[in-house]
Design a protein around this motif. Structure first.
Motif, PDB file in Angstrom:
ATOM      1  N   LYS B 229       0.820  -1.215   0.000  1.00 52.25           N
ATOM      2  CA  LYS B 229       0.000   0.000   0.000  1.00 52.25           C
ATOM      3  C   LYS B 229       0.857   1.269   0.000  1.00 52.25           C
ATOM      4  O   LYS B 229       1.968   1.283   0.517  1.00 52.25           O
ATOM      5  CB  LYS B 229      -0.933   0.003   1.219  1.00 52.25           C
ATOM      6  N   GLN B 230       0.320   2.338  -0.577  1.00 47.54           N
ATOM      7  CA  GLN B 230       1.047   3.606  -0.666  1.00 47.54           C
ATOM      8  C   GLN B 230       0.063   4.735  -0.939  1.00 47.54           C
ATOM      9  O   GLN B 230      -0.786   4.623  -1.819  1.00 47.54           O
ATOM     10  CB  GLN B 230       2.082   3.526  -1.803  1.00 47.54           C
ATOM     11  N   GLU B 231       0.204   5.836  -0.208  1.00 45.42           N
ATOM     12  CA  GLU B 231      -0.694   6.980  -0.383  1.00 45.42           C
ATOM     13  C   GLU B 231       0.038   8.252  -0.798  1.00 45.42           C
ATOM     14  O   GLU B 231      -0.575   9.170  -1.325  1.00 45.42           O
ATOM     15  CB  GLU B 231      -1.453   7.245   0.927  1.00 45.42           C
ATOM     16  N   LEU B 232       1.342   8.330  -0.506  1.00 43.24           N
ATOM     17  CA  LEU B 232       2.096   9.565  -0.752  1.00 43.24           C
ATOM     18  C   LEU B 232       3.194   9.343  -1.782  1.00 43.24           C
ATOM     19  O   LEU B 232       3.891   8.322  -1.757  1.00 43.24           O
ATOM     20  CB  LEU B 232       2.754  10.051   0.549  1.00 43.24           C
ATOM     21  N   ASP B 233       3.367  10.310  -2.640  1.00 41.26           N
ATOM     22  CA  ASP B 233       4.548  10.387  -3.501  1.00 41.26           C
ATOM     23  C   ASP B 233       5.798  10.409  -2.596  1.00 41.26           C
ATOM     24  O   ASP B 233       5.870  11.236  -1.667  1.00 41.26           O
ATOM     25  CB  ASP B 233       4.439  11.705  -4.284  1.00 41.26           C
ATOM     26  N   PRO B 234       6.779   9.531  -2.834  1.00 38.60           N
ATOM     27  CA  PRO B 234       7.982   9.525  -1.983  1.00 38.60           C
ATOM     28  C   PRO B 234       8.697  10.880  -1.957  1.00 38.60           C
ATOM     29  O   PRO B 234       9.402  11.188  -1.000  1.00 38.60           O
ATOM     30  CB  PRO B 234       8.866   8.450  -2.617  1.00 38.60           C
ATOM     31  N   ALA B 235       8.479  11.686  -2.986  1.00 41.69           N
ATOM     32  CA  ALA B 235       9.116  13.015  -3.026  1.00 41.69           C
ATOM     33  C   ALA B 235       8.580  13.927  -1.924  1.00 41.69           C
ATOM     34  O   ALA B 235       9.245  14.884  -1.520  1.00 41.69           O
ATOM     35  CB  ALA B 235       8.903  13.652  -4.400  1.00 41.69           C
ATOM     36  N   ILE B 236       7.380  13.652  -1.430  1.00 38.19           N
ATOM     37  CA  ILE B 236       6.838  14.448  -0.317  1.00 38.19           C
ATOM     38  C   ILE B 236       7.716  14.274   0.910  1.00 38.19           C
ATOM     39  O   ILE B 236       8.016  15.236   1.632  1.00 38.19           O
ATOM     40  CB  ILE B 236       5.384  14.027   0.003  1.00 38.19           C
ATOM     41  N   LEU B 237       8.173  13.039   1.144  1.00 35.30           N
ATOM     42  CA  LEU B 237       8.992  12.770   2.322  1.00 35.30           C
ATOM     43  C   LEU B 237      10.368  13.440   2.176  1.00 35.30           C
ATOM     44  O   LEU B 237      10.967  13.853   3.172  1.00 35.30           O
ATOM     45  CB  LEU B 237       9.123  11.271   2.587  1.00 35.30           C
ATOM     46  N   ALA B 238      10.830  13.547   0.914  1.00 37.71           N
ATOM     47  CA  ALA B 238      12.097  14.250   0.683  1.00 37.71           C
ATOM     48  C   ALA B 238      11.931  15.736   0.994  1.00 37.71           C
ATOM     49  O   ALA B 238      12.835  16.380   1.542  1.00 37.71           O
ATOM     50  CB  ALA B 238      12.536  14.057  -0.771  1.00 37.71           C
ATOM     51  N   ARG B 239      10.782  16.278   0.673  1.00 36.89           N
ATOM     52  CA  ARG B 239      10.538  17.711   0.853  1.00 36.89           C
ATOM     53  C   ARG B 239      10.227  18.055   2.308  1.00 36.89           C
ATOM     54  O   ARG B 239      10.361  19.218   2.716  1.00 36.89           O
ATOM     55  CB  ARG B 239       9.339  18.118  -0.024  1.00 36.89           C
ATOM     56  N   ALA B 240       9.779  17.069   3.085  1.00 39.60           N
ATOM     57  CA  ALA B 240       9.321  17.343   4.452  1.00 39.60           C
ATOM     58  C   ALA B 240      10.479  17.753   5.357  1.00 39.60           C
ATOM     59  O   ALA B 240      11.600  17.265   5.225  1.00 39.60           O
ATOM     60  CB  ALA B 240       8.636  16.109   5.018  1.00 39.60           C
ATOM     61  N   ASP B 241      10.180  18.679   6.287  1.00 37.34           N
ATOM     62  CA  ASP B 241      11.169  19.075   7.288  1.00 37.34           C
ATOM     63  C   ASP B 241      11.290  18.011   8.372  1.00 37.34           C
ATOM     64  O   ASP B 241      12.344  17.849   8.971  1.00 37.34           O
ATOM     65  CB  ASP B 241      10.763  20.418   7.902  1.00 37.34           C
ATOM     66  N   LEU B 242      10.195  17.345   8.645  1.00 36.26           N
ATOM     67  CA  LEU B 242      10.188  16.280   9.661  1.00 36.26           C
ATOM     68  C   LEU B 242       9.438  15.069   9.112  1.00 36.26           C
ATOM     69  O   LEU B 242       8.310  15.204   8.646  1.00 36.26           O
ATOM     70  CB  LEU B 242       9.444  16.744  10.915  1.00 36.26           C
ATOM     71  N   VAL B 243      10.073  13.913   9.189  1.00 41.01           N
ATOM     72  CA  VAL B 243       9.397  12.657   8.849  1.00 41.01           C
ATOM     73  C   VAL B 243       9.383  11.799  10.118  1.00 41.01           C
ATOM     74  O   VAL B 243      10.431  11.461  10.662  1.00 41.01           O
ATOM     75  CB  VAL B 243      10.119  11.912   7.709  1.00 41.01           C
ATOM     76  N   VAL B 244       8.179  11.496  10.559  1.00 41.73           N
ATOM     77  CA  VAL B 244       8.014  10.821  11.851  1.00 41.73           C
ATOM     78  C   VAL B 244       7.354   9.462  11.632  1.00 41.73           C
ATOM     79  O   VAL B 244       6.348   9.355  10.923  1.00 41.73           O
ATOM     80  CB  VAL B 244       7.144  11.695  12.790  1.00 41.73           C
ATOM     81  N   ALA B 245       7.941   8.440  12.248  1.00 38.21           N
ATOM     82  CA  ALA B 245       7.399   7.082  12.172  1.00 38.21           C
ATOM     83  C   ALA B 245       6.823   6.697  13.517  1.00 38.21           C
ATOM     84  O   ALA B 245       7.343   7.100  14.555  1.00 38.21           O
ATOM     85  CB  ALA B 245       8.521   6.106  11.814  1.00 38.21           C
ATOM     86  N   ASP B 246       5.747   5.896  13.506  1.00 44.45           N
ATOM     87  CA  ASP B 246       5.319   5.343  14.799  1.00 44.45           C
ATOM     88  C   ASP B 246       6.326   4.316  15.278  1.00 44.45           C
ATOM     89  O   ASP B 246       6.589   4.197  16.468  1.00 44.45           O
ATOM     90  CB  ASP B 246       3.881   4.796  14.739  1.00 44.45           C
ATOM     91  N   SER B 247       6.910   3.562  14.333  1.00 44.82           N
ATOM     92  CA  SER B 247       7.943   2.572  14.652  1.00 44.82           C
ATOM     93  C   SER B 247       8.918   2.541  13.498  1.00 44.82           C
ATOM     94  O   SER B 247       8.540   2.188  12.374  1.00 44.82           O
ATOM     95  CB  SER B 247       7.310   1.186  14.822  1.00 44.82           C
ATOM     96  N   ILE B 248      10.157   2.910  13.750  1.00 48.33           N
ATOM     97  CA  ILE B 248      11.139   2.917  12.657  1.00 48.33           C
ATOM     98  C   ILE B 248      11.318   1.507  12.111  1.00 48.33           C
ATOM     99  O   ILE B 248      11.365   1.306  10.903  1.00 48.33           O
ATOM    100  CB  ILE B 248      12.476   3.538  13.124  1.00 48.33           C
ATOM    101  N   SER B 249      11.373   0.519  12.993  1.00 46.54           N
ATOM    102  CA  SER B 249      11.626  -0.844  12.497  1.00 46.54           C
ATOM    103  C   SER B 249      10.468  -1.317  11.605  1.00 46.54           C
ATOM    104  O   SER B 249      10.702  -1.970  10.591  1.00 46.54           O
ATOM    105  CB  SER B 249      11.897  -1.817  13.639  1.00 46.54           C
ATOM    106  N   GLN B 250       9.234  -0.987  11.955  1.00 48.97           N
ATOM    107  CA  GLN B 250       8.111  -1.384  11.094  1.00 48.97           C
ATOM    108  C   GLN B 250       8.088  -0.584   9.805  1.00 48.97           C
ATOM    109  O   GLN B 250       7.764  -1.112   8.741  1.00 48.97           O
ATOM    110  CB  GLN B 250       6.777  -1.194  11.825  1.00 48.97           C
ATOM    111  N   CYS B 251       8.428   0.718   9.904  1.00 46.20           N
ATOM    112  CA  CYS B 251       8.346   1.581   8.719  1.00 46.20           C
ATOM    113  C   CYS B 251       9.446   1.283   7.700  1.00 46.20           C
ATOM    114  O   CYS B 251       9.339   1.687   6.545  1.00 46.20           O
ATOM    115  CB  CYS B 251       8.363   3.052   9.132  1.00 46.20           C
ATOM    116  N   ARG B 252      10.479   0.554   8.138  1.00 48.17           N
ATOM    117  CA  ARG B 252      11.450   0.066   7.158  1.00 48.17           C
ATOM    118  C   ARG B 252      10.808  -0.904   6.172  1.00 48.17           C
ATOM    119  O   ARG B 252      11.226  -0.999   5.017  1.00 48.17           O
ATOM    120  CB  ARG B 252      12.556  -0.715   7.897  1.00 48.17           C
ATOM    121  N   GLU B 253       9.816  -1.647   6.652  1.00 53.09           N
ATOM    122  CA  GLU B 253       9.247  -2.756   5.874  1.00 53.09           C
ATOM    123  C   GLU B 253       7.922  -2.395   5.211  1.00 53.09           C
ATOM    124  O   GLU B 253       7.499  -3.051   4.269  1.00 53.09           O
ATOM    125  CB  GLU B 253       8.988  -3.959   6.801  1.00 53.09           C
TER     126      GLU B 253
END
Lengths: 319, 319
Positions: B229-253
């Motif tokens: 699943k995917q909702e955002l263009d990955p370029a949005i995360l590049a442009r963001a000042d802050l990218v926050v994960a609920d869990s870094i280990s889960q968000c890797r996958e």
């Protein structure tokens, strides 16, 4: 509506059932690639010591999927509680809805584990067995002996344990079931008298050594189901003519095979999967003097098959 | 004895509870390394399409551990059945015994997911919000808006969906809750009018693009909880000042972050964990014109905390 089935009802349904054919069919389907079994979920606890396994999966194009949670907390008996507990959950593969909760308290895990031991022995034990060796005195050590009754006429047991009390309790229980039981605190005494040996302990150091094993011996190792547990010297697997896993992918990570792979005494291409023998793609024991080892870590397909059998015993329920 | 609690009783207990503080505490404990959360168990089904997640874990030195099973089968509504279903199981960390079955049918997952959205917005949304943008019209798209009521006085919603019927149903439902709702089938209309956007769809292709996002926007992306699943263009995360994960280990996958890492638009050391902001180790939003993204994949600690709160609401039961 979710059905909730308690232990007494589950035991009642299981009373006259033989799960052997169903679980053989499960292993065969698994080795034929028709079963989806993701990696085992695992939690380990230190104080008090315990572990919990989550095993889950489904047969493709089947009606259901199954999630099984089973725990072993080894100090529970000190508080008058059973070590093992758990439950199985049966869901619809068409809707994801929960259909049946089997509150088996670990009973079905015990049963399907014992049945797998019988299946391994069916394909791998020597034709004539003078005495059955059992390492361990717990519930699985008992069930394994009982399960083997339908496979061999042998009723001689040689049982190894660490505690005199446990050995005496074991003797009393199994003599009531028609066995003649001798007990020992020397593992060597088992290896020197038995050609069908089942190890069912939570040991974390090898109990049997390679020198102790005589030609013509089959060992089913089922105690080791975590990366830490170990019952066999890895050199035994090097010496064996056949090394059989219930699941190659699981045995890479846990059980005796993982230890032998890590020790370099075994290569992955030497491992045969139990379901391949059942499928007839590979032969089991072909000569009386072979040494064979079956490493059983417990596969979700066993849980799927036994859960389905119990649900069938309950009768149909439409969603 | 295992307690079995049905949905009506769970809803009754939850009626006047605010899970915000408990779930913040859970994220904080998680990011401080005090929570054991093994990898998410996952099964995906093709015909009909569905997925099942098993989330489980425990807070160290706590009384319990929790296993949560939740499924989404997206064609269920065609047969008059809810898409989401599931249950939570609460076990003793001292004995492994099953204490409580919460037959929540997915309700507690919905609630704890919505609460996490509010927590993300609390630390990351701009101070003044003129309109809240919602992508999606399902249950989570509704709950997210409702949850935000306690955080911001804004009652203007701009809702994007693919189906006119779903948009109208959404408008009717949320207007009854005191919102003013405008609907659109152009994602750009959400980005151009809203600085607090929540995406809650099962999309597998990006909905929002980087050019659409204005300075001062916060996006909580919570629809994407599988590797597909995917909702955002990955370029949005590049442009963001802050990218926050609920869990870094889960968000890797899984989730938006996994897509951005794979696309090379984000490096792992740029990711902040939500619990670290709650812990005060890292700052959340520090300026009105920052672009911030929270990627919420759903962490077992949320399930642990909500299950514990419901059990506390039930009253104590001794083993």
């Amino acid at each position: 509506m979710t059905r909730i089935i308690h232990l007494a009802q589950i035991k009642d349904i299981c009373k006259n059932m033989d799960f052997g054919p169903l679980i053989e069919e499960g292993f065969a389907a698994y080795s034929a690639g028709r079963v989806v079994v993701p990696p085992v979920g695992e939690m380990s606890f230190a104080a008090p010591p315990g572990d919990t396994h989550i095993k889950y999966g489904y047969i493709r194009h089947d009606d259901c999927f199954v999630v099984k949670i089973a725990s072993g907390f080894y100090e529970n008996p000190l508080h008058g509680l059973p070590s093992n507990s758990g439950l199985l959950l049966v869901f619809s593969q068409k809707t994801g809805l929960l259909q049946t909760i089997l509150l088996d308290e670990g009973y079905l895990t015990d049963v399907r584990t014992a049945v797998a031991g019988r299946i391994a022995a069916k394909y791998l034990a020597p034709q004539k067995v003078k005495a059955i060796g059992i390492l361990g005195t717990g519930i699985q050590a008992r069930l394994q002996a009982l399960e083997l009754r339908s496979l061999t006429p042998c009723r001689e047991l040689v049982v190894w344990g660490r505690s005199k009390k446990s050995l005496e309790d074991y003797r009393t229980a199994l003599e009531q079931e028609g066995f003649s039981v001798s007990t020992t605190r020397e593992v060597a005494a088992v290896a020197s008298t038995c050609t069908l040996i089942v190890s069912a302990t939570p040991s974390t150091t090898p109990l049997l050594t390679a020198e102790q094993i005589r030609p013509g011996t089959h060992i089913t190792a089922m105690g080791s189901d975590t990366p830490l547990k170990q019952e066999l010297d890895p050199a035994i697997l090097a010496r064996a003519d056949l090394v059989v896993a219930d699941s190659i992918s699981q045995c890479r990570e846990r059980g005796e095979i993982s230890k032998a792979l890590a020790a370099g005494t075994l290569q992955e291409d030497e491992i045969i999967e139990l379901g391949e023998i059942i499928n007839g793609r590979v032969q089991g024991r072909t000569a009386d003097d072979q040494i064979t080892v079956a490493d059983l870590t417990g596969v979700a397909v066993q849980d799927i098959q036994i859960a389905k059998a119990v649900c069938a015993g309950l009768g149909e329920e439409k969603e």
